[in-house]
Write a protein that holds these residues in place. Structure first.
Motif, PDB file in Angstrom:
ATOM      1  N   SER A 167       0.841  -1.196   0.000  1.00  0.00           N
ATOM      2  CA  SER A 167       0.000   0.000   0.000  1.00  0.00           C
ATOM      3  C   SER A 167       0.875   1.244   0.000  1.00  0.00           C
ATOM      4  N   VAL A 168       0.468   2.255  -0.768  1.00  0.00           N
ATOM      5  CA  VAL A 168       1.115   3.569  -0.766  1.00  0.00           C
ATOM      6  C   VAL A 168       0.017   4.604  -0.577  1.00  0.00           C
ATOM      7  N   LYS A 169       0.021   5.308   0.550  1.00  0.00           N
ATOM      8  CA  LYS A 169      -1.018   6.290   0.836  1.00  0.00           C
ATOM      9  C   LYS A 169      -0.419   7.693   0.907  1.00  0.00           C
ATOM     10  N   LEU A 170      -1.004   8.609   0.140  1.00  0.00           N
ATOM     11  CA  LEU A 170      -0.667  10.027   0.197  1.00  0.00           C
ATOM     12  C   LEU A 170      -1.789  10.693   0.986  1.00  0.00           C
ATOM     13  N   GLY A 171      -1.543  10.949   2.268  1.00  0.00           N
ATOM     14  CA  GLY A 171      -2.634  11.362   3.150  1.00  0.00           C
ATOM     15  C   GLY A 171      -3.612  10.204   3.289  1.00  0.00           C
ATOM     16  N   GLU A 172      -4.858  10.441   2.872  1.00  0.00           N
ATOM     17  CA  GLU A 172      -5.871   9.381   2.903  1.00  0.00           C
ATOM     18  C   GLU A 172      -6.077   8.739   1.531  1.00  0.00           C
ATOM     19  N   THR A 173      -5.321   9.197   0.514  1.00  0.00           N
ATOM     20  CA  THR A 173      -5.505   8.703  -0.860  1.00  0.00           C
ATOM     21  C   THR A 173      -4.627   7.485  -1.113  1.00  0.00           C
ATOM     22  N   GLU A 174      -5.220   6.357  -1.460  1.00  0.00           N
ATOM     23  CA  GLU A 174      -4.472   5.148  -1.810  1.00  0.00           C
ATOM     24  C   GLU A 174      -3.996   5.277  -3.256  1.00  0.00           C
ATOM     25  N   LEU A 175      -2.673   5.178  -3.460  1.00  0.00           N
ATOM     26  CA  LEU A 175      -2.103   5.352  -4.801  1.00  0.00           C
ATOM     27  C   LEU A 175      -2.009   4.042  -5.579  1.00  0.00           C
ATOM     28  N   VAL A 176      -1.880   2.909  -4.892  1.00  0.00           N
ATOM     29  CA  VAL A 176      -1.790   1.626  -5.594  1.00  0.00           C
ATOM     30  C   VAL A 176      -3.139   1.344  -6.246  1.00  0.00           C
ATOM     31  N   GLY A 177      -3.111   1.148  -7.562  1.00  0.00           N
ATOM     32  CA  GLY A 177      -4.345   0.892  -8.299  1.00  0.00           C
ATOM     33  C   GLY A 177      -5.030   2.149  -8.790  1.00  0.00           C
ATOM     34  N   LEU A 178      -4.448   3.334  -8.515  1.00  0.00           N
ATOM     35  CA  LEU A 178      -5.039   4.592  -8.967  1.00  0.00           C
ATOM     36  C   LEU A 178      -4.972   4.683 -10.494  1.00  0.00           C
ATOM     37  N   SER A 179      -6.002   5.217 -11.096  1.00  0.00           N
ATOM     38  CA  SER A 179      -6.056   5.332 -12.557  1.00  0.00           C
ATOM     39  C   SER A 179      -5.076   6.397 -13.039  1.00  0.00           C
ATOM     40  N   ASP A 180      -4.794   6.389 -14.360  1.00  0.00           N
ATOM     41  CA  ASP A 180      -3.910   7.407 -14.937  1.00  0.00           C
ATOM     42  C   ASP A 180      -4.484   8.802 -14.722  1.00  0.00           C
ATOM     43  N   ALA A 181      -5.787   8.930 -14.855  1.00  0.00           N
ATOM     44  CA  ALA A 181      -6.431  10.233 -14.653  1.00  0.00           C
ATOM     45  C   ALA A 181      -6.265  10.686 -13.202  1.00  0.00           C
ATOM     46  N   GLY A 182      -6.388   9.742 -12.279  1.00  0.00           N
ATOM     47  CA  GLY A 182      -6.206  10.061 -10.869  1.00  0.00           C
ATOM     48  C   GLY A 182      -4.789  10.515 -10.573  1.00  0.00           C
ATOM     49  N   TYR A 183      -3.792   9.830 -11.180  1.00  0.00           N
ATOM     50  CA  TYR A 183      -2.388  10.208 -10.975  1.00  0.00           C
ATOM     51  C   TYR A 183      -2.096  11.590 -11.556  1.00  0.00           C
ATOM     52  N   ARG A 184      -2.719  11.913 -12.705  1.00  0.00           N
ATOM     53  CA  ARG A 184      -2.481  13.224 -13.316  1.00  0.00           C
ATOM     54  C   ARG A 184      -2.916  14.356 -12.384  1.00  0.00           C
ATOM     55  N   GLN A 185      -3.928  14.087 -11.572  1.00  0.00           N
ATOM     56  CA  GLN A 185      -4.417  15.116 -10.649  1.00  0.00           C
ATOM     57  C   GLN A 185      -3.473  15.336  -9.471  1.00  0.00           C
ATOM     58  N   ILE A 186      -2.778  14.278  -9.039  1.00  0.00           N
ATOM     59  CA  ILE A 186      -1.925  14.437  -7.843  1.00  0.00           C
ATOM     60  C   ILE A 186      -0.455  14.707  -8.171  1.00  0.00           C
ATOM     61  N   ARG A 187       0.018  14.258  -9.364  1.00  0.00           N
ATOM     62  CA  ARG A 187       1.423  14.520  -9.704  1.00  0.00           C
ATOM     63  C   ARG A 187       1.660  16.021  -9.808  1.00  0.00           C
ATOM     64  N   THR A 188       2.742  16.482  -9.245  1.00  0.00           N
ATOM     65  CA  THR A 188       3.138  17.889  -9.172  1.00  0.00           C
ATOM     66  C   THR A 188       2.245  18.670  -8.209  1.00  0.00           C
ATOM     67  N   ALA A 189       0.918  18.422  -8.227  1.00  0.00           N
ATOM     68  CA  ALA A 189       0.017  19.148  -7.329  1.00  0.00           C
ATOM     69  C   ALA A 189       0.228  18.718  -5.881  1.00  0.00           C
ATOM     70  N   ARG A 190       0.368  17.398  -5.640  1.00  0.00           N
ATOM     71  CA  ARG A 190       0.520  16.910  -4.266  1.00  0.00           C
ATOM     72  C   ARG A 190       1.834  16.173  -4.038  1.00  0.00           C
ATOM     73  N   VAL A 191       2.336  15.487  -5.051  1.00  0.00           N
ATOM     74  CA  VAL A 191       3.633  14.811  -4.939  1.00  0.00           C
ATOM     75  C   VAL A 191       4.403  15.068  -6.229  1.00  0.00           C
ATOM     76  N   ALA A 192       5.639  15.572  -6.112  1.00  0.00           N
ATOM     77  CA  ALA A 192       6.451  15.943  -7.274  1.00  0.00           C
ATOM     78  C   ALA A 192       7.795  15.259  -7.203  1.00  0.00           C
ATOM     79  N   MET A 193       8.459  15.173  -8.353  1.00  0.00           N
ATOM     80  CA  MET A 193       9.718  14.431  -8.413  1.00  0.00           C
ATOM     81  C   MET A 193      10.777  15.221  -9.176  1.00  0.00           C
ATOM     82  N   ILE A 194      11.989  15.235  -8.612  1.00  0.00           N
ATOM     83  CA  ILE A 194      13.164  15.778  -9.305  1.00  0.00           C
ATOM     84  C   ILE A 194      13.979  14.587  -9.770  1.00  0.00           C
ATOM     85  N   PHE A 195      14.215  14.481 -11.070  1.00  0.00           N
ATOM     86  CA  PHE A 195      14.910  13.316 -11.616  1.00  0.00           C
ATOM     87  C   PHE A 195      16.420  13.540 -11.625  1.00  0.00           C
ATOM     88  N   GLN A 196      17.144  12.423 -11.807  1.00  0.00           N
ATOM     89  CA  GLN A 196      18.605  12.456 -11.734  1.00  0.00           C
ATOM     90  C   GLN A 196      19.223  13.276 -12.854  1.00  0.00           C
TER      91      GLN A 196
END
Length: 576
Positions: A70-99
């Motif tokens: 399980s991976v939870k961002l607050g109360e939101t379960e990320l495992v099994g989240l749809s692509d549309a769901g991920y688009r809403q949280i990426r950068t807005a709630r969890v962001a990544m700096i790549f190598q």
């Protein structure tokens, strides 16, 4: 205690291989709270980056999948989240700096377009407000000349600038969690220090939780509140950073910390007997023309190397130090005739100036090069045995069974088994590939090896093995080394003499202990003060301020003022 913003429980990731499914991450659990920095540390292949990709929903499909947990961002379960769901949280709630910021930025879009796209995608501002918000973000990440940078493309920026743009994009929507995947690995030590200071400042101002992924234990000591050590996809130890460094519980953590090069820990370098001069360089100058205008005339020149002189004797290691763009690698290429140059270069007493490829061929037997990227410097279509044997064939030194015997001997020499000769480069780890490159460089029994950032891409334990191998070969054969690096702790381990370069010129040179223990030039002191200390009780207190080093590009007919070195001790010279 405040609630975790990110909760990972029993996370497992599976990868499809020709021989069946393989677990690359198994049963990982941790919590991350607001304002906290958690470091995932370990060597390549330990599962660090897989963890980040699993959290971000970026695992390459269908090759990889989350097999459980399980991976939870607050109360939101990320495992099994749809692509549309991920688009809403990426950068807005969890962001990544790549190598690697160059491959993470769009080369066809300006910095302003890329920042604006992120802001508009998540409704962070209106289209009219986007340029102003983009400018403010660049100011927040302390990018020099932010108005000018907005209009530039990624290829026009340095590595440190590109990484700052990536951080600006990641923080555009004020996320709760920032994942930094090896954000400083490819950067110079001073730029690395600036980026770490920046992440810390932004975290303090915004209360962001940071998940830092790194194999650099100096970065771990400087940044982490807590550390999770991974190996082969499994957690081997988890502890507060001070507890881990003071008393690591697992054998692997103890090995990892023991392998870390520590600046100031090397014993005094005994004076070596004076051997014959293998390389003598006088007034080496390398310039590249910049053309422009309607008639494509030369409008400016890059003064990459400007009047550099040095000697290297048999059995001696000269280290070239400096930031990207100072001319270190250009000197290495000039010595092998890979770029046009002026001045004088004597290899074993033979003047190489004006030599064509045919006349350079016997000279190149005496001087060989080990490149920075062990994968890119090997041909993916040839077996490694053929590649190590190739120089012997080109120079007509061996054939038939003698060629096979000599190649097998070279493999044993660098700690590899001869039965590996039939394999291809992709079947080896980074450390093994670098050993193959060293075997190839040794095949002609050279007098001098130019090692260009030859261990910067390797994990600390592999780095220690490769440095030990180079030292062993030098002691046995009396080889001379020109060691090009920006890692001061590594240089302290290997160097007899040190030359510090800035904008194509030498600013300080001398014996290793003189330059590193008693630096006299401000630039040398700046380089040394930026080195991360792998000890959380002895963190650097001096902030590394963004400093414009100037540019090596000058209008045609103009050039930099030539620096003169003054002796401050018998074997220590500094520019005035």
């Amino acid at each position: 205690m405040n609630q975790p913003v990110l909760t990972v429980r029993d996370l497992s990731v599976q990868v499809a291989t020709p021989s069946g499914a393989k677990m690359v991450l198994e049963g990982l659990s941790f919590d991350l709270r607001a304002g906290e920095t958690l470091c995932l540390a370990g060597e390549s292949g330990s599962g660090k980056s897989m963890t980040a990709l699993a959290i971000m929903g970026l695992l390459p499909k269908p090759m990889c999948r989350i097999a459980g947990g399980s991976v939870k961002l607050g109360e939101t379960e990320l495992v099994g989240l749809s692509d549309a769901g991920y688009r809403q949280i990426r950068t807005a709630r969890v962001a990544m700096i790549f190598q690697e910021p160059m491959t993470s930025l769009n080369p066809l879009m300006t910095v302003q377009q890329q920042l604006s796209e992120t802001l508009l995608e998540h409704g962070a501002c209106t289209r009219a407000e986007a340029p102003g918000r983009a400018l403010q973000l660049l100011r927040d990440v302390q990018l020099t000349e932010p108005d000018r940078r907005l209009k530039q493309y990624p290829h026009e920026l340095s590595g440190g600038m590109r990484q700052r743009v990536m951080i600006a994009i990641a923080l555009a929507c004020d996320p709760e969690v920032l994942i930094a995947d090896e954000p400083t690995t490819a950067l110079d030590v001073t730029v690395q220090a600036e980026i770490l200071d920046l992440i810390r400042d932004l975290q303090r101002d915004h209360g962001t939780a940071v998940l830092m992924i790194t194999h650099d234990m100096g970065v771990v000591a400087e940044m982490a509140d807590r550390v999770v050590i991974l190996r082969h996809g499994c957690e081997v130890e988890s502890a507060p950073v001070r507890d881990l460094f003071a008393a690591p519980q697992s054998a692997y953590a103890q090995e990892l910390l023991a392998a870390v090069p520590r600046l100031g820990s090397a014993p005094p370098r005994p004076a070596k007997p004076q051997g014959p001069t293998v390389l003598k360089v006088d007034d080496l100058t390398v310039r590249f023309d910049v053309t422009g205008g309607l008639l494509n005339r030369v409008t400016a020149r890059v003064h990459a190397v400007e009047g550099v002189s040095f000697d290297i004797r048999a059995g001696e290691t000269l280290a070239l130090v400096g930031e990207s763009g100072c001319g270190k690698s250009t000197i290495g290429k000039a010595l092998l005739g890979l770029v046009p140059w002026q001045g004088s270069v004597l290899v074993n007493g033979r003047q190489t100036r004006g030599m064509g490829p045919a006349r350079l061929k016997p000279v190149r037997r005496d001087i060989q090069m080990v490149f920075q990227d062990p994968g890119a410097s090997l041909d993916s279509r040839m077996t490694v045995g053929d590649q190590v044997a190739e120089p012997l064939l080109i120079h007509g030194l061996a054939s038939g069974s003698e060629l096979t015997d000599r190649t097998e001997h070279l493999f044993r020499r660098v700690g590899l088994s001869p039965d590996m000769m039939a394999r291809y480069p992709h079947e080896f780890s980074g450390g093994q590939r670098q050993r193959i490159n060293i075997a190839r460089a040794l095949s002609l029994s050279p007098k001098l090896i130019v090692a260009d950032e030859s261990v910067s891409a390797l994990d600390v334990s592999v780095q220690a093995q490769v440095l030990g191998l180079l030292q062993e070969i030098q002691d046995e054969d009396g080889l001379a080394f020109l060691f090009i690096s920006h890692d001061m702790a590594v240089i302290e381990q290997v160097a007899d003499q040190v030359m510090v370069m800035r904008l194509g010129q030498v600013v300080e040179e001398g014996a290793r202990d003189a330059v590193l223990r008693d630096p006299r030039h401000a630039y040398t002191r700046r380089l040394l003060s930026a080195v991360p200390v792998p000890d959380p009780t002895q963190l650097r207190h001096e902030r590394i301020e963004t400093e414009s080093l100037g540019s090596p590009i000058w209008p045609a007919g103009q050039g930099p003022e030539k620096l003169h070195l003054n002796a401050v001790a018998p074997d220590h010279r500094v520019a005035v």
